[in-house]
Design a protein around this motif. Sequence first.
Motif, PDB file in Angstrom:
ATOM      1  N   UNK A 113      -0.659 -11.042  34.614  1.00 56.75           N
ATOM      2  CA  UNK A 113       0.784 -10.830  34.539  1.00 56.75           C
ATOM      3  C   UNK A 113       1.057  -9.334  34.395  1.00 56.75           C
ATOM      4  N   UNK A 114       2.165  -8.859  34.973  1.00 52.65           N
ATOM      5  CA  UNK A 114       2.432  -7.428  34.952  1.00 52.65           C
ATOM      6  C   UNK A 114       2.849  -6.875  33.596  1.00 52.65           C
ATOM      7  N   UNK A 115       3.331  -7.715  32.721  1.00 55.60           N
ATOM      8  CA  UNK A 115       3.779  -7.206  31.431  1.00 55.60           C
ATOM      9  C   UNK A 115       3.614  -8.214  30.328  1.00 55.60           C
ATOM     10  N   UNK A 116       3.121  -7.729  29.205  1.00 56.57           N
ATOM     11  CA  UNK A 116       2.982  -8.583  28.041  1.00 56.57           C
ATOM     12  C   UNK A 116       2.115  -7.901  26.996  1.00 56.57           C
ATOM     13  N   UNK A 117       2.064  -8.526  25.831  1.00 53.42           N
ATOM     14  CA  UNK A 117       1.257  -7.995  24.736  1.00 53.42           C
ATOM     15  C   UNK A 117       0.378  -9.091  24.150  1.00 53.42           C
ATOM     16  N   UNK A 118      -0.761  -8.679  23.651  1.00 54.82           N
ATOM     17  CA  UNK A 118      -1.685  -9.573  22.947  1.00 54.82           C
ATOM     18  C   UNK A 118      -1.803  -9.041  21.524  1.00 54.82           C
ATOM     19  N   UNK A 119      -1.468  -9.904  20.559  1.00 52.33           N
ATOM     20  CA  UNK A 119      -1.550  -9.548  19.150  1.00 52.33           C
ATOM     21  C   UNK A 119      -2.703 -10.342  18.550  1.00 52.33           C
ATOM     22  N   UNK A 120      -3.710  -9.642  18.051  1.00 55.01           N
ATOM     23  CA  UNK A 120      -4.839 -10.287  17.387  1.00 55.01           C
ATOM     24  C   UNK A 120      -4.564 -10.222  15.891  1.00 55.01           C
ATOM     25  N   UNK A 121      -4.556 -11.383  15.252  1.00 56.04           N
ATOM     26  CA  UNK A 121      -4.228 -11.472  13.828  1.00 56.04           C
ATOM     27  C   UNK A 121      -5.501 -11.506  12.980  1.00 56.04           C
ATOM     28  N   UNK A 122      -5.379 -11.093  11.732  1.00 61.60           N
ATOM     29  CA  UNK A 122      -6.528 -11.057  10.836  1.00 61.60           C
ATOM     30  C   UNK A 122      -7.032 -12.454  10.491  1.00 61.60           C
ATOM     31  N   UNK A 123      -6.189 -13.488  10.681  1.00 64.61           N
ATOM     32  CA  UNK A 123      -6.608 -14.852  10.353  1.00 64.61           C
ATOM     33  C   UNK A 123      -7.267 -15.563  11.535  1.00 64.61           C
ATOM     34  N   UNK A 124      -7.495 -14.845  12.639  1.00 66.74           N
ATOM     35  CA  UNK A 124      -8.158 -15.434  13.810  1.00 66.74           C
ATOM     36  C   UNK A 124      -7.212 -15.869  14.911  1.00 66.74           C
ATOM     37  N   UNK A 125      -5.917 -15.981  14.623  1.00 66.88           N
ATOM     38  CA  UNK A 125      -4.944 -16.371  15.653  1.00 66.88           C
ATOM     39  C   UNK A 125      -4.726 -15.211  16.608  1.00 66.88           C
TER      40      UNK A 125
END
Length: 132
Positions: A113-125
Amino acid sequence: MKVRYAEGWIAAVLASQPWAGQVVRWSPGGGPKPVGLSIGQVRLQLVQGGTILGDPKSIPRDWDDSPVSAPVVEASPRTPAEWADALAQAITGAGHDGVKSVETYAQWGGSSKPGGVRIVCTDGAEIFGSLL
């Protein structure tokens, strides 16, 4: 981090960004999934991935509308990539203890996809925000 919680928190982060305009939470058909944000004329759909470590019942399900202190990101996003970059900067700048890292889809390389963000959380999510 539950996706509904992340959605509310991201909305609070974006409230202080002049380029974001009006930020409104939405969910098609009033259901809990998928969830997202309308940011001015742009829509961000959020989905959860990864595996939450520990007891998922102890993790807050929704943001409590608490104010968030986030530095203003100088941006004038027009393209999906510019929106993704501005979002990643704003989310990173807010410094949530539950956020391990934030990257655009272009930086991550795991989405076409041309745009988006991935957030990696400290709880594994992992929270994936795709621009629609």
